[in-house]
Design a protein around this motif. Structure first.
Motif, PDB file in Angstrom:
ATOM      1  N   HIS A   1       0.817  -1.212   0.000  1.00 50.16           N
ATOM      2  CA  HIS A   1       0.000   0.000   0.000  1.00 50.16           C
ATOM      3  C   HIS A   1       0.855   1.268   0.000  1.00 50.16           C
ATOM      4  O   HIS A   1       0.334   2.373   0.193  1.00 50.16           O
ATOM      5  N   GLY A   2       2.165   1.109  -0.215  1.00 45.69           N
ATOM      6  CA  GLY A   2       3.044   2.264  -0.229  1.00 45.69           C
ATOM      7  C   GLY A   2       3.226   2.894   1.141  1.00 45.69           C
ATOM      8  O   GLY A   2       3.594   4.064   1.250  1.00 45.69           O
ATOM      9  N   LEU A   3       3.009   2.117   2.199  1.00 47.65           N
ATOM     10  CA  LEU A   3       3.097   2.627   3.566  1.00 47.65           C
ATOM     11  C   LEU A   3       4.335   2.118   4.294  1.00 47.65           C
ATOM     12  O   LEU A   3       4.424   2.261   5.521  1.00 47.65           O
ATOM     13  N   ASP A   4       5.281   1.538   3.562  1.00 45.49           N
ATOM     14  CA  ASP A   4       6.431   0.920   4.215  1.00 45.49           C
ATOM     15  C   ASP A   4       7.502   1.917   4.628  1.00 45.49           C
ATOM     16  O   ASP A   4       8.501   1.541   5.242  1.00 45.49           O
ATOM     17  N   HIS A   5       7.323   3.190   4.328  1.00 48.62           N
ATOM     18  CA  HIS A   5       8.252   4.199   4.832  1.00 48.62           C
ATOM     19  C   HIS A   5       7.775   4.755   6.168  1.00 48.62           C
ATOM     20  O   HIS A   5       8.410   5.651   6.725  1.00 48.62           O
ATOM     21  N   LEU A   6       6.666   4.257   6.657  1.00 47.68           N
ATOM     22  CA  LEU A   6       6.137   4.650   7.963  1.00 47.68           C
ATOM     23  C   LEU A   6       6.383   3.535   8.966  1.00 47.68           C
ATOM     24  O   LEU A   6       6.266   2.353   8.631  1.00 47.68           O
ATOM     25  N   ALA A   7       6.707   3.897  10.187  1.00 50.65           N
ATOM     26  CA  ALA A   7       6.910   2.916  11.254  1.00 50.65           C
ATOM     27  C   ALA A   7       5.661   2.844  12.113  1.00 50.65           C
ATOM     28  O   ALA A   7       5.240   3.842  12.690  1.00 50.65           O
ATOM     29  N   PHE A   8       5.040   1.689  12.145  1.00 51.42           N
ATOM     30  CA  PHE A   8       3.926   1.434  13.053  1.00 51.42           C
ATOM     31  C   PHE A   8       4.468   0.606  14.219  1.00 51.42           C
ATOM     32  O   PHE A   8       5.223  -0.336  14.007  1.00 51.42           O
ATOM     33  N   THR A   9       4.095   0.958  15.434  1.00 56.17           N
ATOM     34  CA  THR A   9       4.611   0.252  16.605  1.00 56.17           C
ATOM     35  C   THR A   9       3.553  -0.699  17.142  1.00 56.17           C
ATOM     36  O   THR A   9       2.373  -0.355  17.239  1.00 56.17           O
ATOM     37  N   VAL A  10       3.989  -1.904  17.466  1.00 57.96           N
ATOM     38  CA  VAL A  10       3.082  -2.887  18.069  1.00 57.96           C
ATOM     39  C   VAL A  10       3.748  -3.474  19.300  1.00 57.96           C
ATOM     40  O   VAL A  10       4.970  -3.518  19.410  1.00 57.96           O
ATOM     41  N   ALA A  11       2.943  -3.926  20.212  1.00 54.76           N
ATOM     42  CA  ALA A  11       3.473  -4.487  21.452  1.00 54.76           C
ATOM     43  C   ALA A  11       4.090  -5.855  21.217  1.00 54.76           C
ATOM     44  O   ALA A  11       3.584  -6.660  20.435  1.00 54.76           O
ATOM     45  N   ASP A  12       5.202  -6.105  21.892  1.00 57.83           N
ATOM     46  CA  ASP A  12       5.755  -7.457  21.981  1.00 57.83           C
ATOM     47  C   ASP A  12       4.920  -8.160  23.046  1.00 57.83           C
ATOM     48  O   ASP A  12       5.263  -8.195  24.217  1.00 57.83           O
ATOM     49  N   ALA A  13       3.785  -8.682  22.599  1.00 55.10           N
ATOM     50  CA  ALA A  13       2.650  -8.920  23.489  1.00 55.10           C
ATOM     51  C   ALA A  13       2.905  -9.928  24.604  1.00 55.10           C
ATOM     52  O   ALA A  13       2.547  -9.701  25.750  1.00 55.10           O
ATOM     53  N   GLY A  14       3.513 -11.035  24.269  1.00 54.06           N
ATOM     54  CA  GLY A  14       3.577 -12.101  25.259  1.00 54.06           C
ATOM     55  C   GLY A  14       2.223 -12.784  25.383  1.00 54.06           C
ATOM     56  O   GLY A  14       1.272 -12.472  24.669  1.00 54.06           O
ATOM     57  N   ASP A  15       2.135 -13.727  26.274  1.00 56.92           N
ATOM     58  CA  ASP A  15       0.886 -14.469  26.453  1.00 56.92           C
ATOM     59  C   ASP A  15       0.732 -14.818  27.930  1.00 56.92           C
ATOM     60  O   ASP A  15       1.545 -15.586  28.471  1.00 56.92           O
ATOM     61  N   PRO A  16      -0.227 -14.256  28.657  1.00 57.80           N
ATOM     62  CA  PRO A  16      -1.263 -13.362  28.139  1.00 57.80           C
ATOM     63  C   PRO A  16      -0.725 -11.961  27.869  1.00 57.80           C
ATOM     64  O   PRO A  16       0.334 -11.578  28.349  1.00 57.80           O
ATOM     65  N   VAL A  17      -1.514 -11.186  27.100  1.00 56.54           N
ATOM     66  CA  VAL A  17      -1.142  -9.822  26.742  1.00 56.54           C
ATOM     67  C   VAL A  17      -1.352  -8.916  27.944  1.00 56.54           C
ATOM     68  O   VAL A  17      -2.419  -8.929  28.567  1.00 56.54           O
ATOM     69  N   SER A  18      -0.344  -8.107  28.244  1.00 58.00           N
ATOM     70  CA  SER A  18      -0.470  -7.188  29.380  1.00 58.00           C
ATOM     71  C   SER A  18      -1.391  -6.032  29.020  1.00 58.00           C
ATOM     72  O   SER A  18      -1.679  -5.776  27.841  1.00 58.00           O
ATOM     73  N   ALA A  19      -1.839  -5.307  30.016  1.00 59.78           N
ATOM     74  CA  ALA A  19      -2.748  -4.182  29.794  1.00 59.78           C
ATOM     75  C   ALA A  19      -2.075  -3.097  28.959  1.00 59.78           C
ATOM     76  O   ALA A  19      -2.684  -2.552  28.024  1.00 59.78           O
ATOM     77  N   ASP A  20      -0.832  -2.774  29.267  1.00 54.24           N
ATOM     78  CA  ASP A  20      -0.135  -1.745  28.494  1.00 54.24           C
ATOM     79  C   ASP A  20       0.041  -2.170  27.046  1.00 54.24           C
ATOM     80  O   ASP A  20      -0.139  -1.378  26.115  1.00 54.24           O
ATOM     81  N   ALA A  21       0.428  -3.430  26.843  1.00 54.41           N
ATOM     82  CA  ALA A  21       0.597  -3.930  25.483  1.00 54.41           C
ATOM     83  C   ALA A  21      -0.729  -3.941  24.738  1.00 54.41           C
ATOM     84  O   ALA A  21      -0.775  -3.671  23.525  1.00 54.41           O
ATOM     85  N   ASP A  22      -1.819  -4.226  25.432  1.00 56.66           N
ATOM     86  CA  ASP A  22      -3.142  -4.251  24.813  1.00 56.66           C
ATOM     87  C   ASP A  22      -3.480  -2.882  24.229  1.00 56.66           C
ATOM     88  O   ASP A  22      -3.940  -2.770  23.091  1.00 56.66           O
ATOM     89  N   VAL A  23      -3.237  -1.832  25.005  1.00 62.57           N
ATOM     90  CA  VAL A  23      -3.529  -0.474  24.527  1.00 62.57           C
ATOM     91  C   VAL A  23      -2.633  -0.126  23.344  1.00 62.57           C
ATOM     92  O   VAL A  23      -3.091   0.465  22.356  1.00 62.57           O
TER      93      VAL A  23
END
Length: 519
Positions: A79-101
């Motif tokens: 989609h031509g969006l690869d010059h943008l950095a999107f951040t995602v949580a290194d979630a783990g299992d279960p996902v922490s509250a901070d990572a969820d947000v």
């Protein structure tokens, strides 16, 4: 060129093209078995507050859903969006509250970019009235997480038409060529014509081959050699041959330059654009299409102001295309949606005050008489006739910008390759023929012919308004299905490209030329 893999507490910056596991697809429920409580005092974003209010401030993400988001983001280059950095949580299992947000924020950011675009066109243009997509992303994300089909939902948000796919494929191709190809050495100097020997010819041949216009003498010089009918590069490297000129004409046509096969200043500027420049233009083209409502009216008129081209669709079928003259730089034709509600036969032209007090500030009675103009209540009005600036027909449009389609008394301008010459309105080639076509289609042919023959200014209302979209697409898919490039005549690409993470570009702009005083 792109962000590299970088580990930070809870956050990963995704590198382009990274591969991830296939888990997290359809049918895998995303609701965590033991949902963590979300601290509402640390969530200020209205979208996130709405999302977690619906979940009663409980966590929404599972590790499977987090993997699905990671996989979707890794594919954002399509989609031509690869010059943008999107951040995602290194979630783990279960996902922490901070990572969820953090996951919710990244998902909504990416969903927004796909659904309506990363950039708000209203922030770039004083006038932008084209219909935009309307979608409840918060409700969509919650449903996708509950159903376990996050990847499919995200993919459904982008335009699904064939033109968008073709632009996407072209972006991937040019972006790959930019990464693997050699840097472009800027060309300078004088004209090059067929038969000339010039040290710049090998560089020109290389550019034409890399852009797919010329068959290279060595296959490795081209990233796309799937067109065997293309002209071949010359045997004598410094000789500018007819085959090269023919290849150059293809590039000139694609960029709206006079297709004479001569390497001149305008052509050199385009040749100096490398695959990275074209990838940049394609990313902007994809973004502009994400701005648009997904289902345009089946019967409509689209004017591509970047290419100075009109397309008429009837019941979903393209029935007519023709050249137009549009606004010059400084008097740009705005991006707006506005319907034609009537045809005006033998129109008068009331000269706008900006022109009356500008280009016509010092004209006298002899000029007015010679141009069939009169003064009426302080306004200069040009009377009906073949020399009227509006020609013999005006297509009245409902908008507050005084923008409309019309005929012209200067039809020779349609033969120019660069047709950004008006004060903002759109002059239509063979406007009388186009008016007759609309009148036939709308069932008012007899009324239109009577009005036209009267010689007087006569209004012919249309039974149904015909939507008109004034678009600015300097990269688009032509009628032959091939991706066509044009210059950026208004210089509108740079602000978009920079917000998509690209460096400032070097696209050639149109130059304003005082051709006449018409609208």
């Amino acid at each position: 060129m792109f962000p590299k893999l970088c580990l930070v507490p809870l956050l990963i910056i995704l590198p382009p093209g990274a591969a991830y596991a296939e888990t997290g697809g359809a049918g895998i429920a995303a609701e965590p078995a033991t949902a963590a409580a979300i601290d509402k005092t640390i969530v200020a974003d209205p979208q996130l507050r709405s999302l977690y209010t619906q979940s009663k401030w409980r966590a929404l993400w599972s590790s499977h859903a987090a993997q699905a988001l990671t996989k979707a983001l890794a594919d954002r280059g399509r989609h031509g969006l690869d010059h943008l950095a999107f951040t995602v949580a290194d979630a783990g299992d279960p996902v922490s509250a901070d990572a969820d947000v953090a996951l919710s924020r990244a998902a909504l950011d990416y969903a927004q970019a796909l659904a309506v675009g990363r950039v708000d066109p209203a922030s770039l243009h004083e006038v932008y009235t084209l219909p935009r997509p309307k979608i409840d992303l918060v409700a969509g994300l919650r449903s996708a997480l509950a159903a376990g089909n996050l990847g499919e939902w995200l993919e459904s948000l982008a335009p699904q038409d064939a033109d968008y796919r073709a632009l996407s494929d072209a972006y991937v191709r040019f972006d790959r060529a930019a990464e693997t190809g050699r840097p472009v050495e800027p060309l300078s100097g004088g004209l090059i014509r067929v038969g000339d020997r010039d040290a710049r010819v090998p560089a020109i041949a290389g550019q034409l081959a890399e852009s797919g216009y010329l068959v290279a003498t060595e296959p490795a010089a081209s990233f796309d050699t799937a067109a065997p009918a293309l002209p071949a590069a010359p045997a004598s490297p410094a000789l500018y041959t007819q085959a090269m000129a023919d290849a150059l004409k293809g590039l000139q046509t694609d960029y709206g330059i006079a297709a004479d096969g001569v390497v001149g200043p305008a052509t050199r500027k385009v040749l100096n654009l490398g695959p990275g420049d074209r990838a940049r233009s394609l990313a902007v083209a994809l973004e502009r299409r994400r701005w648009l409502a997904r289902t345009p009216p089946a019967t409509r008129i689209d004017v591509n102001t970047a290419a100075a081209q009109l397309s008429y669709y009837r019941d979903g079928t393209l029935t007519d295309t023709r050249k137009v003259v549009v606004g010059e730089p400084g008097h740009e034709t705005p991006a707006l949606a506005s319907p034609i509600f009537r045809l005006v036969a033998n129109p008068t032209w009331t000269v706008p005050k900006s022109i009356q007090n500008g280009e016509m500030a010092n004209v006298g009675s002899d000029y007015l008489q010679a141009h069939n103009m009169i003064l009426r209540d302080g306004w200069i009005v040009q009377q009906p006739g073949p020399d009227n600036a509006l020609g013999l027909v005006k297509f009245d449009m409902a908008n507050d910008q005084a923008i409309y389609l019309h005929d012209t008394s200067a039809p020779a301008l349609f033969e120019r390759s660069q047709r950004h010459l008006s004060h903002g309105c759109v002059r239509v080639a063979d406007a009388l023929g186009f008016a007759q076509m609309l009148a036939d289609d709308e069932g008012v042919s007899e009324a239109w012919q009577t009005a036209q023959a009267s010689g007087e200014t006569t209004f012919v209302p249309l039974p149904k308004r015909i939507p008109v979209r004034l678009l600015y697409h300097n990269v688009y898919v032509g009628d032959d299905g091939a991706v066509a490039f044009r210059t950026d005549p208004y210089g509108w690409n740079d602000p978009i490209a920079e917000q998509l993470g690209f460096a400032k570009g070097s696209a050639r702009r149109a130059e304003a030329r005082a051709i006449d005083v018409g609208p």
